[in-house]
Design a protein around this motif. Sequence first.
Motif, PDB file in Angstrom:
ATOM      1  N   ASP A 169       0.851  -1.181   0.000  1.00 32.56           N
ATOM      2  CA  ASP A 169       0.000   0.000   0.000  1.00 32.56           C
ATOM      3  C   ASP A 169       0.895   1.243   0.000  1.00 32.56           C
ATOM      4  O   ASP A 169       1.808   1.370   0.815  1.00 32.56           O
ATOM      5  CB  ASP A 169      -0.887  -0.010   1.252  1.00 32.56           C
ATOM      6  N   GLN A 170       0.629   2.170  -0.933  1.00 35.31           N
ATOM      7  CA  GLN A 170       1.477   3.348  -1.069  1.00 35.31           C
ATOM      8  C   GLN A 170       1.474   4.222   0.192  1.00 35.31           C
ATOM      9  O   GLN A 170       2.425   4.973   0.429  1.00 35.31           O
ATOM     10  CB  GLN A 170       1.013   4.179  -2.270  1.00 35.31           C
ATOM     11  N   GLU A 171       0.434   4.120   0.993  1.00 32.00           N
ATOM     12  CA  GLU A 171       0.384   4.927   2.214  1.00 32.00           C
ATOM     13  C   GLU A 171       1.431   4.496   3.231  1.00 32.00           C
ATOM     14  O   GLU A 171       1.757   5.250   4.151  1.00 32.00           O
ATOM     15  CB  GLU A 171      -1.005   4.851   2.833  1.00 32.00           C
ATOM     16  N   LEU A 172       1.962   3.290   3.100  1.00 32.93           N
ATOM     17  CA  LEU A 172       2.986   2.818   4.023  1.00 32.93           C
ATOM     18  C   LEU A 172       4.305   3.551   3.839  1.00 32.93           C
ATOM     19  O   LEU A 172       5.158   3.534   4.727  1.00 32.93           O
ATOM     20  CB  LEU A 172       3.211   1.313   3.845  1.00 32.93           C
ATOM     21  N   VAL A 173       4.490   4.189   2.684  1.00 32.81           N
ATOM     22  CA  VAL A 173       5.757   4.855   2.398  1.00 32.81           C
ATOM     23  C   VAL A 173       5.946   6.074   3.295  1.00 32.81           C
ATOM     24  O   VAL A 173       7.062   6.393   3.700  1.00 32.81           O
ATOM     25  CB  VAL A 173       5.828   5.255   0.908  1.00 32.81           C
ATOM     26  N   GLY A 174       4.862   6.791   3.590  1.00 35.76           N
ATOM     27  CA  GLY A 174       4.960   7.924   4.504  1.00 35.76           C
ATOM     28  C   GLY A 174       4.919   9.278   3.839  1.00 35.76           C
ATOM     29  O   GLY A 174       4.940  10.300   4.536  1.00 35.76           O
ATOM     30  N   TRP A 175       4.847   9.342   2.523  1.00 38.84           N
ATOM     31  CA  TRP A 175       4.743  10.626   1.820  1.00 38.84           C
ATOM     32  C   TRP A 175       4.134  10.380   0.450  1.00 38.84           C
ATOM     33  O   TRP A 175       4.111   9.260  -0.059  1.00 38.84           O
ATOM     34  CB  TRP A 175       6.106  11.311   1.699  1.00 38.84           C
ATOM     35  N   GLU A 176       3.618  11.441  -0.163  1.00 39.00           N
ATOM     36  CA  GLU A 176       2.955  11.349  -1.458  1.00 39.00           C
ATOM     37  C   GLU A 176       3.482  12.422  -2.401  1.00 39.00           C
ATOM     38  O   GLU A 176       3.752  13.557  -1.982  1.00 39.00           O
ATOM     39  CB  GLU A 176       1.434  11.525  -1.296  1.00 39.00           C
ATOM     40  N   ASP A 177       3.633  12.058  -3.673  1.00 34.70           N
ATOM     41  CA  ASP A 177       3.938  13.013  -4.738  1.00 34.70           C
ATOM     42  C   ASP A 177       2.761  13.002  -5.707  1.00 34.70           C
ATOM     43  O   ASP A 177       2.576  12.033  -6.450  1.00 34.70           O
ATOM     44  CB  ASP A 177       5.227  12.619  -5.459  1.00 34.70           C
ATOM     45  N   PRO A 178       1.939  14.040  -5.705  1.00 37.84           N
ATOM     46  CA  PRO A 178       0.745  14.040  -6.562  1.00 37.84           C
ATOM     47  C   PRO A 178       1.054  13.838  -8.038  1.00 37.84           C
ATOM     48  O   PRO A 178       0.244  13.272  -8.771  1.00 37.84           O
ATOM     49  CB  PRO A 178       0.144  15.434  -6.311  1.00 37.84           C
ATOM     50  N   SER A 179       2.243  14.259  -8.464  1.00 39.58           N
ATOM     51  CA  SER A 179       2.590  14.105  -9.877  1.00 39.58           C
ATOM     52  C   SER A 179       3.090  12.711 -10.216  1.00 39.58           C
ATOM     53  O   SER A 179       3.245  12.372 -11.396  1.00 39.58           O
ATOM     54  CB  SER A 179       3.655  15.140 -10.262  1.00 39.58           C
ATOM     55  N   ASP A 180       3.378  11.908  -9.213  1.00 45.75           N
ATOM     56  CA  ASP A 180       3.869  10.546  -9.441  1.00 45.75           C
ATOM     57  C   ASP A 180       3.339   9.641  -8.330  1.00 45.75           C
ATOM     58  O   ASP A 180       4.062   9.289  -7.396  1.00 45.75           O
ATOM     59  CB  ASP A 180       5.405  10.541  -9.452  1.00 45.75           C
ATOM     60  N   PRO A 181       2.061   9.245  -8.409  1.00 46.35           N
ATOM     61  CA  PRO A 181       1.446   8.453  -7.330  1.00 46.35           C
ATOM     62  C   PRO A 181       2.174   7.143  -7.046  1.00 46.35           C
ATOM     63  O   PRO A 181       2.209   6.690  -5.904  1.00 46.35           O
ATOM     64  CB  PRO A 181       0.022   8.208  -7.837  1.00 46.35           C
ATOM     65  N   ASP A 182       2.731   6.506  -8.079  1.00 42.65           N
ATOM     66  CA  ASP A 182       3.431   5.230  -7.891  1.00 42.65           C
ATOM     67  C   ASP A 182       4.887   5.411  -7.472  1.00 42.65           C
ATOM     68  O   ASP A 182       5.581   4.431  -7.228  1.00 42.65           O
ATOM     69  CB  ASP A 182       3.369   4.405  -9.180  1.00 42.65           C
ATOM     70  N   LYS A 183       5.355   6.651  -7.469  1.00 37.58           N
ATOM     71  CA  LYS A 183       6.708   6.993  -7.004  1.00 37.58           C
ATOM     72  C   LYS A 183       7.802   6.329  -7.834  1.00 37.58           C
ATOM     73  O   LYS A 183       8.901   6.053  -7.321  1.00 37.58           O
ATOM     74  CB  LYS A 183       6.860   6.640  -5.517  1.00 37.58           C
ATOM     75  N   ILE A 184       7.541   6.087  -9.092  1.00 40.42           N
ATOM     76  CA  ILE A 184       8.534   5.437  -9.953  1.00 40.42           C
ATOM     77  C   ILE A 184       9.771   6.309 -10.108  1.00 40.42           C
ATOM     78  O   ILE A 184      10.909   5.823 -10.037  1.00 40.42           O
ATOM     79  CB  ILE A 184       7.921   5.123 -11.336  1.00 40.42           C
ATOM     80  N   THR A 185       9.547   7.603 -10.329  1.00 36.05           N
ATOM     81  CA  THR A 185      10.695   8.492 -10.543  1.00 36.05           C
ATOM     82  C   THR A 185      11.514   8.699  -9.271  1.00 36.05           C
ATOM     83  O   THR A 185      12.649   9.175  -9.345  1.00 36.05           O
ATOM     84  CB  THR A 185      10.220   9.863 -11.055  1.00 36.05           C
TER      85      THR A 185
END
Length: 768
Positions: free
Chosen positions: A708-724
């Motif tokens: 779950d992406q919420e486990l990471v602790g932060w969000e980037d609205p422009s890259d929801p999957d945080k690939i970059t």
Amino acid sequence: GMMFVAGILNIPNMIYYHSPTYSFKTENSGGIFLKASAICHDQTWEACPDCSYKDWNKFPVTHARYAYEDINGTRLHFTKINDCPIASSVAYWAYASIIFVVACIYLLDHVTKQKELDFDAAQQTATDYALEVENPPTDARDPEEWKAFFDQFGKVTCLTIALDNEEVTQRLLERRKLLVKLANMQPAGVEIDPKDLDKAVKTANPQGLMGLIFGTPEKVKAQIEEIEEEIKQVAEERTPDNPFDVSEVFVIFETEHAERAAYKNLVVPGRDVEEQNITAIPKNYVFRGNWVLNLIEPPEPSSVRWMDLDESAGFKFRRRVYTSLITLVFIILFCLFIVWVRGNFGPVYAAFAVTGINSSAPVICRIITYLEAHERQGLWESSLYIKITALIWMTSTIITALISPFVNTLDNQKRSLIPSMHAIFLADLYISPLIQLADIPGFFKKHFLGPRAPDQRRMNAFFKGTEYQLSARYTDMTKVLFMTFYYAFIFPAGWLIAGLTLSIHYWVDKFCLLRIWAPAPLLDNSIAKMSRRYFFSSALAVFVVMMTFNYASFPFDNACPLNTTIPAEYAGTHTITLNTGENLTIVLDPTDIAYEYCRQDFLRYKPIPPLPVPASQPADSKWMSPAQNFTVVYAWTAVAVIGYVCMLYMRDFWDKINNYYLAPPRPPDKPHPEMFFSQVKEIFGYVPQAVIPGTLYPTLLCDISGIDQELVGWEDPSDPDKITHNAIYDVPGLVRDDKNSLFSIVKHWPPDDEEESDEEEYEEDEHE
């Protein structure tokens, strides 16, 4: 509050020091605080037949107390004495402040501990549900194996297997730093493509002189390509037969009850872990049937230093020795600089120098501490705290006392001890908060560099806020306490200045926390515990000891009265020659008492007497008045406080011995058994990541596609999957399956409604 109340208790002493009873001449006192200090203005020259110029050659050297007159080939000797009697009432009120401060610090220790427990109980954090395995088998990289083992205590929701893969992650982070450097060379609106570095080199702005200093685009590109080749070589070497070892495992349970059950049943004495004594616990609690796990409560996810998890104890120790030596060199250099400034420009400029050093000390010590390896940010901050405190205590308090001649302690000269410390107190009251509020580096970034940034990305980087360390904030507090404690007997007004200083620092820190500083990672209570157990207690011991020695050292003139009157040749009018070459006319009465040179500073005796009491005076040199007989009470109080402090120091050692032979105590139960990890949105998982300067978001160092992406602790609205933001995709061929992974493994098993219901029923059965 403690400082203000102690100051109120010392008001009678301030009044006495300012009264004619103590010092009749009070002109040129230099301000209200100095008037309320032990500065002695009633100083007279007296006959000292056995004195000599050499008596005052001892460090720190001063001959201001010696004068002579040559008459018909005979040299007469004179010494200046402080004719300011200490009253018994001063000792009584000062002792009342000792009792009050000791009681306050004792209560502070116990109240703070309870507050920590209450706060921990009221706040839901990841550590409430998690355990850390410090000694996993190096080949245990199968998440399902770990899950099956820990599921016997309750559902495992998330699991992180940290690998000793610094060979590849360190290079990937270095590559990203170089990419940021290359991106900052581009004109406005141009984004670089990491797969087409040739184009990035062509579009880069001409660097000119900056290129000679920081590197040209071509050089940066060559460095990136070199690192990529090294990464590929490491990846080729790490085959299924030669994988990275497992260094740590983080297990997150769905309930606190499961975490407590695992801790209760799996934690064993350190000796059993070291010897791998599989008989110490039931067989089903032995991992793989042959491995005793060493479990601890982990820090918060944001406090884990992922790049340092795999470092050996020997490596960490060597690094700390190196950084300690570097810190010692800086302490010596700063002390020499303060001595030079004080000697050439006076105490006011020396106070400015001390304030400047105090402001720069956190930055210098932070750079030094970056060389160390620590698994937790709290431990890193604690190490930084030690360095900053040692440097600031030495430069702001101890060096001034060491270089000030003992006999100048009560003088009102600008280079004397009390005026020098008065200047440092006021500089810390006014200048330090102003420097902090000015936030010159942050102001320059936000108001000069930010508006001139060529694009939004670079402008955002200048508005992240000023980085701060909790250790520096603690140091500011302990520095003020230490200065006040050290000079409390001779400068009681310091209590009031310190109370005002701490109040101002509190409000300035609060403003900076809300308006200026960048968010800091969540930390454990390592710094708070260290401050209470070591620094507060050390300051307390110094407080009582210095109160005792200062009380016993009055009148601070190294002149002891003899039981005889002055010789006949000393009676009458004399024109004496001072150490400056100037002449002074004095008149001595035949009934005046003669004096002799004696050392009143017990701290410079060899050996130092165990108790600075009247009985410890040399048999032929007595200077203490009947008002100083109370030093016996002071001395034994100091012994009691030092004993208490030593007991605190030994507590950690005893705890380690106890944990080695007996299992560590089980952490207290939390009052939220009905809460589930997956239901608390404010807490996160243990996801390996690192921060690169110049970027808005951390860099991920593991595959997060299955969590779950919420486990990471932060969000980037422009890259929801945080690939970059994930370094594992930077170089082709690095992503593999779990059994042959080059990166730490994070797995997530979210519960369904049926599983949560089963957990609730299980807990109810356990409670019944």
